[in-house]
Design a protein around this motif. Structure first.
Motif, PDB file in Angstrom:
ATOM      1  N   ALA A   1       0.119   6.960   2.171  1.00  0.00           N
ATOM      2  CA  ALA A   1       1.463   6.344   2.459  1.00  0.00           C
ATOM      3  C   ALA A   1       2.149   6.306   3.804  1.00  0.00           C
ATOM      4  O   ALA A   1       2.689   5.420   4.371  1.00  0.00           O
ATOM      5  N   GLU A   2       1.928   7.563   4.378  1.00  0.00           N
ATOM      6  CA  GLU A   2       2.204   7.702   5.851  1.00  0.00           C
ATOM      7  C   GLU A   2       1.636   6.767   6.692  1.00  0.00           C
ATOM      8  O   GLU A   2       2.089   6.168   7.459  1.00  0.00           O
ATOM      9  N   GLU A   3       0.239   6.679   6.375  1.00  0.00           N
ATOM     10  CA  GLU A   3      -0.738   5.754   7.294  1.00  0.00           C
ATOM     11  C   GLU A   3      -0.212   4.339   6.962  1.00  0.00           C
ATOM     12  O   GLU A   3      -0.068   3.452   8.120  1.00  0.00           O
ATOM     13  N   ALA A   4       0.036   3.990   5.723  1.00  0.00           N
ATOM     14  CA  ALA A   4       0.561   2.762   5.457  1.00  0.00           C
ATOM     15  C   ALA A   4       1.798   2.388   6.070  1.00  0.00           C
ATOM     16  O   ALA A   4       1.858   1.281   6.831  1.00  0.00           O
ATOM     17  N   MET A   5       2.872   3.175   6.026  1.00  0.00           N
ATOM     18  CA  MET A   5       4.040   3.056   6.620  1.00  0.00           C
ATOM     19  C   MET A   5       4.255   2.718   7.995  1.00  0.00           C
ATOM     20  O   MET A   5       4.929   2.002   8.555  1.00  0.00           O
ATOM     21  N   ALA A   6       3.116   3.275   8.849  1.00  0.00           N
ATOM     22  CA  ALA A   6       3.285   3.205  10.028  1.00  0.00           C
ATOM     23  C   ALA A   6       2.974   1.579  10.572  1.00  0.00           C
ATOM     24  O   ALA A   6       2.923   1.246  11.669  1.00  0.00           O
ATOM     25  N   GLN A   7       2.227   0.863   9.620  1.00  0.00           N
ATOM     26  CA  GLN A   7       2.035  -0.555   9.530  1.00  0.00           C
ATOM     27  C   GLN A   7       3.066  -1.466   9.468  1.00  0.00           C
ATOM     28  O   GLN A   7       2.994  -2.678   9.373  1.00  0.00           O
ATOM     29  N   CYS A   8       4.141  -0.731   8.734  1.00  0.00           N
ATOM     30  CA  CYS A   8       5.289  -1.428   8.381  1.00  0.00           C
ATOM     31  C   CYS A   8       6.375  -1.795   9.443  1.00  0.00           C
ATOM     32  O   CYS A   8       6.326  -0.926  10.315  1.00  0.00           O
ATOM     33  N   ARG A   9       7.420  -2.680   8.936  1.00  0.00           N
ATOM     34  CA  ARG A   9       8.541  -2.370   9.706  1.00  0.00           C
ATOM     35  C   ARG A   9       9.482  -1.231   9.517  1.00  0.00           C
ATOM     36  O   ARG A   9       9.889  -0.998   8.361  1.00  0.00           O
TER      37      ARG A   9
ATOM     38  N   ARG B   1       0.796  -1.297  -0.195  1.00  0.00           N
ATOM     39  CA  ARG B   1       0.034  -0.115   0.064  1.00  0.00           C
ATOM     40  C   ARG B   1       0.795   1.315   0.057  1.00  0.00           C
ATOM     41  O   ARG B   1       0.541   2.179  -0.445  1.00  0.00           O
ATOM     42  N   VAL B   2       2.018   1.096   0.750  1.00  0.00           N
ATOM     43  CA  VAL B   2       2.938   2.292   0.622  1.00  0.00           C
ATOM     44  C   VAL B   2       3.419   2.621  -0.789  1.00  0.00           C
ATOM     45  O   VAL B   2       3.410   3.665  -1.277  1.00  0.00           O
ATOM     46  N   ALA B   3       3.678   1.353  -1.575  1.00  0.00           N
ATOM     47  CA  ALA B   3       4.287   1.606  -2.872  1.00  0.00           C
ATOM     48  C   ALA B   3       3.141   2.243  -3.726  1.00  0.00           C
ATOM     49  O   ALA B   3       3.266   3.179  -4.362  1.00  0.00           O
ATOM     50  N   GLU B   4       1.850   1.645  -3.477  1.00  0.00           N
ATOM     51  CA  GLU B   4       0.865   2.340  -4.353  1.00  0.00           C
ATOM     52  C   GLU B   4       0.694   3.735  -4.049  1.00  0.00           C
ATOM     53  O   GLU B   4       0.614   4.559  -5.275  1.00  0.00           O
ATOM     54  N   SER B   5       0.862   4.077  -2.859  1.00  0.00           N
ATOM     55  CA  SER B   5       0.377   5.749  -2.860  1.00  0.00           C
ATOM     56  C   SER B   5       1.611   6.573  -2.949  1.00  0.00           C
ATOM     57  O   SER B   5       1.531   7.579  -3.576  1.00  0.00           O
ATOM     58  N   LEU B   6       2.996   6.112  -2.280  1.00  0.00           N
ATOM     59  CA  LEU B   6       3.965   6.802  -2.532  1.00  0.00           C
ATOM     60  C   LEU B   6       4.425   6.864  -3.751  1.00  0.00           C
ATOM     61  O   LEU B   6       4.967   8.026  -4.300  1.00  0.00           O
TER      62      LEU B   6
ATOM     63  N   MET C   1      11.430   0.419   6.275  1.00  0.00           N
ATOM     64  CA  MET C   1      10.774   1.493   5.487  1.00  0.00           C
ATOM     65  C   MET C   1      11.596   2.825   5.593  1.00  0.00           C
ATOM     66  O   MET C   1      11.062   3.954   4.939  1.00  0.00           O
ATOM     67  N   ARG C   2      12.674   2.833   5.948  1.00  0.00           N
ATOM     68  CA  ARG C   2      13.617   4.172   6.235  1.00  0.00           C
ATOM     69  C   ARG C   2      13.884   4.505   4.792  1.00  0.00           C
ATOM     70  O   ARG C   2      13.634   5.844   4.674  1.00  0.00           O
ATOM     71  N   PRO C   3      14.405   3.903   3.738  1.00  0.00           N
ATOM     72  CA  PRO C   3      14.476   4.466   2.543  1.00  0.00           C
ATOM     73  C   PRO C   3      13.310   5.310   1.844  1.00  0.00           C
ATOM     74  O   PRO C   3      13.122   6.514   1.366  1.00  0.00           O
ATOM     75  N   ALA C   4      12.097   4.567   2.068  1.00  0.00           N
ATOM     76  CA  ALA C   4      10.833   5.013   1.493  1.00  0.00           C
ATOM     77  C   ALA C   4      10.324   6.316   2.464  1.00  0.00           C
ATOM     78  O   ALA C   4       9.904   7.270   1.920  1.00  0.00           O
ATOM     79  N   ALA C   5      10.594   6.359   3.596  1.00  0.00           N
ATOM     80  CA  ALA C   5      10.276   7.257   4.534  1.00  0.00           C
ATOM     81  C   ALA C   5      11.225   8.694   4.057  1.00  0.00           C
ATOM     82  O   ALA C   5      10.632   9.726   3.974  1.00  0.00           O
TER      83      ALA C   5
END
Length: 292
Positions: A234-242, A163-168, A246-250
């Protein structure tokens, strides 16, 4: 140097030489993703470099000045190369660099093919004022599909990571579109959606003519609103990830979100003005989102 020339001079490269060749390509490209990729452990970083180098290969084809028939044929050749990669027989240097990461991180064939689908949209004809559905499909193919490959390399292939990938991916691509509106127009392209152009009274779809319209900033603000929504999702989905994965995505999200806000401050008063974050600002965002 072409792959054929590389092999002719050096012979088929060993793993170390292959990784070094890809690293040099990525560093020479000067990508804004470089420091985000540097946060990864060495094996994942090398894998991400290979993914990025592959994306540059197909993107350079779509953006070239060659005839559409040439570009489509070249992209079709890369489609065949993806099939060869998954059959265990990659031929091109970049594809050979992807072979180990593809196996180790279970990179999905459908994501590579989706990227090529997106590049074919650009190669077939210049995109001018697409409808919102077409724009979203384009962003999903050229950006979110890369995100799906990336989260596997980062180390989190969970539904939340996808979901991060889709939104970000969509947020980053829309930010690129808003940043490059003048550059794209000079190439005969206009990615601003026709519904938003019409909402603000712009009926002309000729790219440079649209840039001269007084309502251009209002259209861009509307598109920025869509990008901002995707950043939030993306931020909301990232909160549910390791978090570590997810540091590079952040970091990428933080840098591009800051770029979007800089564009909003400039309000597209001069579409040709280049908006870019300072090196200091980028470093602060890397420290804040990548190391803390």
């Amino acid at each position: 140097m072409s792959d054929a020339a590389f092999d002719a001079i050096a012979g088929p490269p060993d793993e170390a030489a292959l990784r070094e060749a890809i690293r040099q390509r990525v560093e020479a490209a000067g990508t804004s993703f470089y420091w985000a990729m540097r946060l990864l452990p060495q094996d994942r970083r090398d894998a991400m470099y290979a993914v990025y180098a592959w994306c540059r290969e197909v993107d350079d084809i779509a953006d070239s000045d060659r005839p559409a028939t040439f570009k489509l044929a070249a992209l079709a050749a890369w489609r065949d190369e993806v099939e060869a990669l998954y059959a265990g027989r990659p031929r091109q240097l970049v594809a050979r660099a992807l072979h180990e990461p593809m196996l180790r991180y279970r990179l999905r064939r459908q994501d590579f093919l989706a990227v090529i689908d997106g590049m074919e949209m650009d190669a077939r004809e210049n995109i001018c004022a697409p409808d919102l559905a077409t724009l979203d499909l384009y962003c999903a193919r050229v950006a979110s599909a890369v995100g799906h490959l990336s989260v596997h390399v980062f180390g989190d292939a969970s539904p939340a990571a996808h979901r991060v990938a889709e939104s970000l991916g969509r947020a980053l691509q829309l930010t690129n579109i808003l940043r490059d509106v003048d550059e794209d127009a000079r190439r005969g392209r206009l990615y601003l959606p026709r519904e938003m152009l019409g909402r603000h009274g712009i009926r002309d779809a000729e790219p440079m003519a649209v840039l001269r319209q007084p309502a251009l900033p209002a259209v861009c603000r509307d598109v920025a609103g869509i990008a901002e929504r995707h950043f939030g999702e993306a931020e909301e989905a990232m909160a549910q990830c390791r978090r570590r994965a997810m540091r590079p995505a952040a970091v990428m999200g933080a840098v591009y979100r800051a770029t979007l806000r800089a564009l909003l401050r400039g309000d597209w008063r001069d579409p040709a003005a280049r908006v870019a974050l300072s090196r200091t600002a980028k470093l602060w965002l890397v420290l804040r989102h990548g190391l803390v």
